[in-house]
Design an enzyme around this catalytic site. Structure first.
Site, short mmCIF file in Angstrom:
data_model
loop_
_atom_site.label_atom_id
_atom_site.label_comp_id
_atom_site.label_asym_id
_atom_site.label_seq_id
_atom_site.Cartn_x
_atom_site.Cartn_y
_atom_site.Cartn_z
N HIS A 233 33.90 41.04 45.83
CA HIS A 233 33.68 40.89 44.39
C HIS A 233 32.18 40.76 44.06
O HIS A 233 31.63 41.56 43.32
CB HIS A 233 34.41 39.66 43.87
CG HIS A 233 35.89 39.64 44.17
ND1 HIS A 233 36.80 40.45 43.53
CD2 HIS A 233 36.60 38.90 45.05
CE1 HIS A 233 38.01 40.21 44.00
NE2 HIS A 233 37.92 39.28 44.92
O1 RIB Z 1 37.53 36.31 41.28
C1 RIB Z 1 36.53 36.43 42.25
C2 RIB Z 1 35.33 35.61 41.88
O2 RIB Z 1 35.68 34.21 41.83
C3 RIB Z 1 34.20 35.69 42.91
O3 RIB Z 1 32.99 35.49 42.25
C4 RIB Z 1 34.49 34.53 43.83
O4 RIB Z 1 33.32 34.10 44.51
C5 RIB Z 1 34.95 33.49 42.85
O5 RIB Z 1 33.80 32.89 42.27
#
Ligand code: RIB
Ligand code: CA
Length: 303
Positions: A233
């Site tokens: 992500h």
């Molecule tokens: O949904 C994924 C996100 O939420 C990423 O940034 C992970 O590190 C959490 O913060």
């Protein structure tokens, strides 16, 4: 062209750590001038420790780390993620940090640094609480922010924390709503695109072959975190800043639901003229990535 100076607001978290390694591996293109921390994947103390552990691994103790919000603005408490292990770095052997925490609250430091820079780019990959507090404390702050690159939300796909909400927006929907209402130019990399940015065995092999301490930690994070969530992500947000031409986007007006019910944290994205109904787009939503190009960029950027 000069490297893009940016402030990184994050909640490391294994994928935030991978995003830091990616950014710090490309000083030719990105200049991380400060890190601000927010509770999210794990509590604030391990988050500020992890940010410094990663900076020290990369020999970048020169980058100040500021502590920030320990809880969301309105929600009674944050949600800790089970994906990142109890230490937040998927069981890292990195030593405890020795570099000091910089003094000052993240919200105040975001405002101070933005004003000092004149036009600051911010990359935010955690709950948006620090940024929202900065906007509430300093109403003129948007004049000093050139753009915000956000990992968060899910515009056209299901959530990963509730059926309708992605983790960062589910933890602090009010903060997300404040940021999207600020008028600042936002690029949102939500689950729509980050679910395409997945780790593969070949990518891990390429990173392992680099055989440096940074790459070894990156490979360990890719293996340990990737076994629970293969989607990279937060590195996708950094990759957008490095190589936007491997992505596809759409312009939209985005708002974030702050109801207390099932829709809390949901992204409402208006794209068509009918849905926009006279409103101007306030966000570039990233919808697709060339996943092979993304993986090559990541592996090629590590020192
Ligand atoms: O949904 C994924 C996100 O939420 C990423 O940034 C992970 O590190 C959490 O913060
Ligand atoms: Ca994060």
């Amino acid at each position: 062209m000069a490297a893009l100076r940016f402030l990184y607001d994050c909640d490391p978290g294994a994928d935030d750590a991978l995003a830091m390694l990616l950014a710090l591996g490309r000083p030719d293109a990105l200049d991380m001038i400060a890190v601000t921390c927010v509770a999210g994947n794990v509590g604030l103390e391990p988050v500020v420790n992890n940010a410094r552990r990663i900076l020290e691994l990369c020999g970048r103790q020169d980058i100040p780390v500021y502590s920030g919000a320990a809880r969301p603005i309105m929600a009674s408490r944050g949600r800790l993620s089970i994906m990142h292990g109890s230490d937040g770095l998927a069981g890292s052997a990195l030593p405890a940090p020795t570099m000091p925490l910089a003094s000052g609250h993240a919200a105040n430091e975001i405002s101070r640094i933005a004003r000092a820079e004149g036009r600051l780019h911010i990359c935010a990959t955690g709950p948006l609480t620090n940024l929202a507090l900065a906007l509430l404390l300093d109403p003129d702050l948007p004049e000093f922010i050139s753009a915000i690159t956000i990992m968060g939300g899910a515009a056209f796909s299901p959530g990963n924390t509730t059926p309708l909400a992605e983790f960062n927006f589910a933890v602090d929907p009010h903060a997300a709503a404040i940021v999207f209402d600020s008028g600042i130019q936002i690029t949102m990399l939500g689950l729509d695109v980050t679910r395409q940015a997945t780790v593969t065995d070949e990518m891990i092999r390429q990173v392992q072959a680099i055989a440096t301490p940074v790459a070894a930690e990156a490979a360990r994070l890719l293996i340990n975190y990737g076994s629970k969530d293969p989607c990279l992500h937060d590195p996708a947000a950094i990759a957008w800043m490095l190589k936007p031409d491997i992505f596809k986007t759409v312009q939209a007006h985005v708002s974030v639901c702050t109801d207390s019910g099932a829709a809390s944290g949901q992204v409402v994205a208006a794209v068509s003229e009918r849905h926009l109904s006279g409103r101007l787009p306030n966000c570039t939503i990233v919808t697709h990535v060339d996943a092979a190009e993304f993986r090559m960029l990541f592996a090629a950027s590590l020192p």
